[in-house]
Design a protein around this motif. Structure first.
Motif, PDB file in Angstrom:
ATOM      1  N   VAL A   1      -9.894  -3.121   5.589  1.00 43.31           N
ATOM      2  CA  VAL A   1      -9.984  -3.493   4.173  1.00 43.31           C
ATOM      3  C   VAL A   1      -9.539  -2.365   3.256  1.00 43.31           C
ATOM      4  O   VAL A   1      -8.832  -2.593   2.269  1.00 43.31           O
ATOM      5  CB  VAL A   1     -11.438  -3.914   3.835  1.00 43.31           C
ATOM      6  CG1 VAL A   1     -11.570  -4.208   2.355  1.00 43.31           C
ATOM      7  CG2 VAL A   1     -11.842  -5.135   4.667  1.00 43.31           C
ATOM      8  N   ALA A   2      -9.938  -1.143   3.576  1.00 44.20           N
ATOM      9  CA  ALA A   2      -9.633  -0.010   2.700  1.00 44.20           C
ATOM     10  C   ALA A   2      -8.146   0.254   2.569  1.00 44.20           C
ATOM     11  O   ALA A   2      -7.695   0.874   1.596  1.00 44.20           O
ATOM     12  CB  ALA A   2     -10.341   1.245   3.204  1.00 44.20           C
ATOM     13  N   TRP A   3      -7.333  -0.234   3.534  1.00 41.75           N
ATOM     14  CA  TRP A   3      -5.903   0.035   3.522  1.00 41.75           C
ATOM     15  C   TRP A   3      -5.102  -1.109   2.911  1.00 41.75           C
ATOM     16  O   TRP A   3      -3.866  -1.055   2.893  1.00 41.75           O
ATOM     17  CB  TRP A   3      -5.403   0.319   4.932  1.00 41.75           C
ATOM     18  CG  TRP A   3      -5.948   1.598   5.477  1.00 41.75           C
ATOM     19  CD1 TRP A   3      -7.033   1.745   6.292  1.00 41.75           C
ATOM     20  CD2 TRP A   3      -5.457   2.925   5.232  1.00 41.75           C
ATOM     21  NE1 TRP A   3      -7.250   3.072   6.576  1.00 41.75           N
ATOM     22  CE2 TRP A   3      -6.292   3.818   5.940  1.00 41.75           C
ATOM     23  CE3 TRP A   3      -4.394   3.436   4.492  1.00 41.75           C
ATOM     24  CZ2 TRP A   3      -6.095   5.191   5.916  1.00 41.75           C
ATOM     25  CZ3 TRP A   3      -4.188   4.802   4.475  1.00 41.75           C
ATOM     26  CH2 TRP A   3      -5.033   5.668   5.180  1.00 41.75           C
ATOM     27  N   ARG A   4      -5.783  -2.124   2.426  1.00 39.15           N
ATOM     28  CA  ARG A   4      -5.078  -3.217   1.749  1.00 39.15           C
ATOM     29  C   ARG A   4      -4.706  -2.801   0.333  1.00 39.15           C
ATOM     30  O   ARG A   4      -5.339  -1.938  -0.261  1.00 39.15           O
ATOM     31  CB  ARG A   4      -5.958  -4.468   1.733  1.00 39.15           C
ATOM     32  CG  ARG A   4      -6.253  -5.013   3.127  1.00 39.15           C
ATOM     33  CD  ARG A   4      -7.226  -6.181   3.070  1.00 39.15           C
ATOM     34  NE  ARG A   4      -7.604  -6.613   4.412  1.00 39.15           N
ATOM     35  CZ  ARG A   4      -8.546  -7.507   4.670  1.00 39.15           C
ATOM     36  NH1 ARG A   4      -9.221  -8.068   3.671  1.00 39.15           N
ATOM     37  NH2 ARG A   4      -8.825  -7.842   5.920  1.00 39.15           N
ATOM     38  N   SER A   5      -3.667  -3.426  -0.182  1.00 37.90           N
ATOM     39  CA  SER A   5      -3.125  -3.005  -1.481  1.00 37.90           C
ATOM     40  C   SER A   5      -4.134  -3.141  -2.614  1.00 37.90           C
ATOM     41  O   SER A   5      -4.106  -2.362  -3.570  1.00 37.90           O
ATOM     42  CB  SER A   5      -1.867  -3.828  -1.802  1.00 37.90           C
ATOM     43  OG  SER A   5      -2.178  -5.224  -1.835  1.00 37.90           O
ATOM     44  N   ASP A   6      -5.040  -4.124  -2.515  1.00 36.98           N
ATOM     45  CA  ASP A   6      -6.010  -4.312  -3.589  1.00 36.98           C
ATOM     46  C   ASP A   6      -7.227  -3.393  -3.462  1.00 36.98           C
ATOM     47  O   ASP A   6      -8.062  -3.341  -4.368  1.00 36.98           O
ATOM     48  CB  ASP A   6      -6.473  -5.776  -3.622  1.00 36.98           C
ATOM     49  CG  ASP A   6      -7.094  -6.221  -2.303  1.00 36.98           C
ATOM     50  OD1 ASP A   6      -6.799  -5.593  -1.268  1.00 36.98           O
ATOM     51  OD2 ASP A   6      -7.880  -7.182  -2.313  1.00 36.98           O
ATOM     52  N   ARG A   7      -7.322  -2.653  -2.333  1.00 37.24           N
ATOM     53  CA  ARG A   7      -8.450  -1.734  -2.134  1.00 37.24           C
ATOM     54  C   ARG A   7      -8.004  -0.290  -1.918  1.00 37.24           C
ATOM     55  O   ARG A   7      -8.849   0.586  -1.738  1.00 37.24           O
ATOM     56  CB  ARG A   7      -9.275  -2.188  -0.925  1.00 37.24           C
ATOM     57  CG  ARG A   7      -9.928  -3.550  -1.088  1.00 37.24           C
ATOM     58  CD  ARG A   7     -11.012  -3.522  -2.143  1.00 37.24           C
ATOM     59  NE  ARG A   7     -11.681  -4.809  -2.260  1.00 37.24           N
ATOM     60  CZ  ARG A   7     -12.739  -5.164  -1.550  1.00 37.24           C
ATOM     61  NH1 ARG A   7     -13.238  -4.316  -0.657  1.00 37.24           N
ATOM     62  NH2 ARG A   7     -13.298  -6.340  -1.714  1.00 37.24           N
TER      63      ARG A   7
ATOM     64  N   SER B   1       0.811  -1.223   0.000  1.00 38.94           N
ATOM     65  CA  SER B   1       0.000   0.000   0.000  1.00 38.94           C
ATOM     66  C   SER B   1       0.840   1.267   0.000  1.00 38.94           C
ATOM     67  O   SER B   1       0.536   2.238  -0.698  1.00 38.94           O
ATOM     68  CB  SER B   1      -0.934   0.006   1.212  1.00 38.94           C
ATOM     69  OG  SER B   1      -1.837  -1.074   1.164  1.00 38.94           O
TER      70      SER B   1
ATOM     71  N   TRP C   1      -7.064   1.798  -3.894  1.00 40.92           N
ATOM     72  CA  TRP C   1      -7.520   2.682  -4.966  1.00 40.92           C
ATOM     73  C   TRP C   1      -8.782   3.444  -4.546  1.00 40.92           C
ATOM     74  O   TRP C   1      -9.051   4.532  -5.052  1.00 40.92           O
ATOM     75  CB  TRP C   1      -7.781   1.889  -6.244  1.00 40.92           C
ATOM     76  CG  TRP C   1      -8.871   0.863  -6.123  1.00 40.92           C
ATOM     77  CD1 TRP C   1      -8.719  -0.453  -5.783  1.00 40.92           C
ATOM     78  CD2 TRP C   1     -10.273   1.069  -6.340  1.00 40.92           C
ATOM     79  NE1 TRP C   1      -9.938  -1.096  -5.752  1.00 40.92           N
ATOM     80  CE2 TRP C   1     -10.919  -0.176  -6.103  1.00 40.92           C
ATOM     81  CE3 TRP C   1     -11.045   2.159  -6.709  1.00 40.92           C
ATOM     82  CZ2 TRP C   1     -12.290  -0.342  -6.230  1.00 40.92           C
ATOM     83  CZ3 TRP C   1     -12.420   1.992  -6.831  1.00 40.92           C
ATOM     84  CH2 TRP C   1     -13.025   0.760  -6.594  1.00 40.92           C
ATOM     85  N   ILE C   2      -9.550   2.887  -3.610  1.00 43.95           N
ATOM     86  CA  ILE C   2     -10.754   3.573  -3.126  1.00 43.95           C
ATOM     87  C   ILE C   2     -10.361   4.863  -2.399  1.00 43.95           C
ATOM     88  O   ILE C   2     -10.970   5.922  -2.599  1.00 43.95           O
ATOM     89  CB  ILE C   2     -11.558   2.652  -2.193  1.00 43.95           C
ATOM     90  CG1 ILE C   2     -12.021   1.397  -2.941  1.00 43.95           C
ATOM     91  CG2 ILE C   2     -12.751   3.396  -1.600  1.00 43.95           C
ATOM     92  CD1 ILE C   2     -12.732   0.386  -2.068  1.00 43.95           C
TER      93      ILE C   2
END
Length: 305
Positions: A128-134, A54, A136-137
């Motif tokens: 969840v929002a701070w994970r590499s796949d999320r 991230s 982008w949000i």
């Protein structure tokens, strides 16, 4: 009459020489910046481990944001140096990008500091929002916030009935295009709000990580590294805030020297816009041990070819 003609010719010649020197300083500096940013983004795209983390994704976003900002401001600078005039319909997009990316920078720094905070205090249960796949949000939210404030800034502009947005040629300059008093107050309030909130976030994360360093007996190296990273973000924020010192420096320079207004504007642009935007990502990029190794390898491979 002949003396007046010679004097006029000398003034025109000096002005032309001044413009040439300014352009010859800015363009190479900008090209070096693009080269450094291009190398870093190429490394990110070529190595999967960076795009799965991230903090590196946010750093890549900051590089892209700074590139867009400098690209827009350098174009505006070249148009101003050349005295190029064009319709507002072409000018406003450049001013929009310049303003939105400028406001986006402190938001990115705050987000990067919070990311380090989350990584230290929630290493196993990261939101969840701070994970590499999320992540982008969050990036999209930052861009949306800066764009909304920029749209409001342009929307409250006092319209001049003598200016046709589609046909009337104007010098594309923020001070001329967005010069109403309400816009000046709105920009000042927005800038103070953005930088105050970001400063509080960076200070909060730094103090919390500093306290955590004293508590932990294990893995103090990673906590200390995170603390230094947050401190670096505070330094980057300070570099960004230098742009707001331009009115003060303009007043001081005018009072204590015989500089022309265009020379003062160039000095402020180079020292408080161009240089900080160049130093900020370069310092961060070369400080990171993993990224520094790939950069060194990239330049060594380039030299041996």
């Amino acid at each position: 009459m002949q003396n007046l003609t010679e004097l006029s010719g000398n003034v025109t010649s000096n002005n032309s020489l001044s413009v040439i020197i300014k352009v010859c300083v800015v363009i190479p500096f900008f090209c070096v910046f693009l080269g450094c940013i291009g190398v870093m983004l190429h490394i990110f795209a070529s190595h999967r481990q960076f795009m799965d983390t991230s903090c590196y994704i946010l750093f890549a976003y900051m590089l892209i944001n700074d590139t867009l900002h400098l690209l827009a401001t350098v174009l505006l600078f070249l148009f101003a140096m050349g005295g190029v005039k064009f319709a507002l319909v072409y000018c406003i997009p450049l001013l929009f990008i310049s303003t939105a990316t400028f406001q986006n920078t402190p938001l990115i720094l705050a987000t990067m500091s919070l990311e380090r905070y989350v990584a230290i205090f929630y290493p196993l249960q990261r939101p969840v929002a701070w994970r590499s796949d999320r992540i982008w949000i969050i990036i999209l939210s930052l861009w949306l916030i800066s764009c909304i404030f920029t749209i409001i800034d342009h929307s409250i502009k006092e319209k001049d009935p003598a200016v046709n947005i589609l046909s009337t040629p104007v010098i594309c300059n923020a001070k001329r295009v967005n010069s109403s008093q309400i816009q000046t107050l709105f920009k000042a309030a927005t800038s103070i709000l953005f930088f105050a909130v970001v400063a509080v976030i960076i200070l909060f994360t730094y103090v919390r990580i500093l306290l955590e360093t004293r508590k932990l007996r294990q893995d103090t190296a990673s906590v200390s590294k995170a603390m230094h990273t947050v401190l670096l973000h505070g330094f980057q924020l300070l570099l960004c805030m230098l742009a707001f010192t331009s009115p003060i420096t303009e007043t001081l320079i005018v009072l204590h020297s015989n500089w022309r207004p265009e020379d003062v504007a160039y000095f402020n642009y180079f020292c408080f816009i161009l240089v900080p935007r160049f130093l900020s990502p370069v310092i961060y990029g070369f400080r990171d041990q993993s990224l520094r190794g790939y950069i060194r390898k990239h330049f060594c491979d380039a030299l041996t070819k």
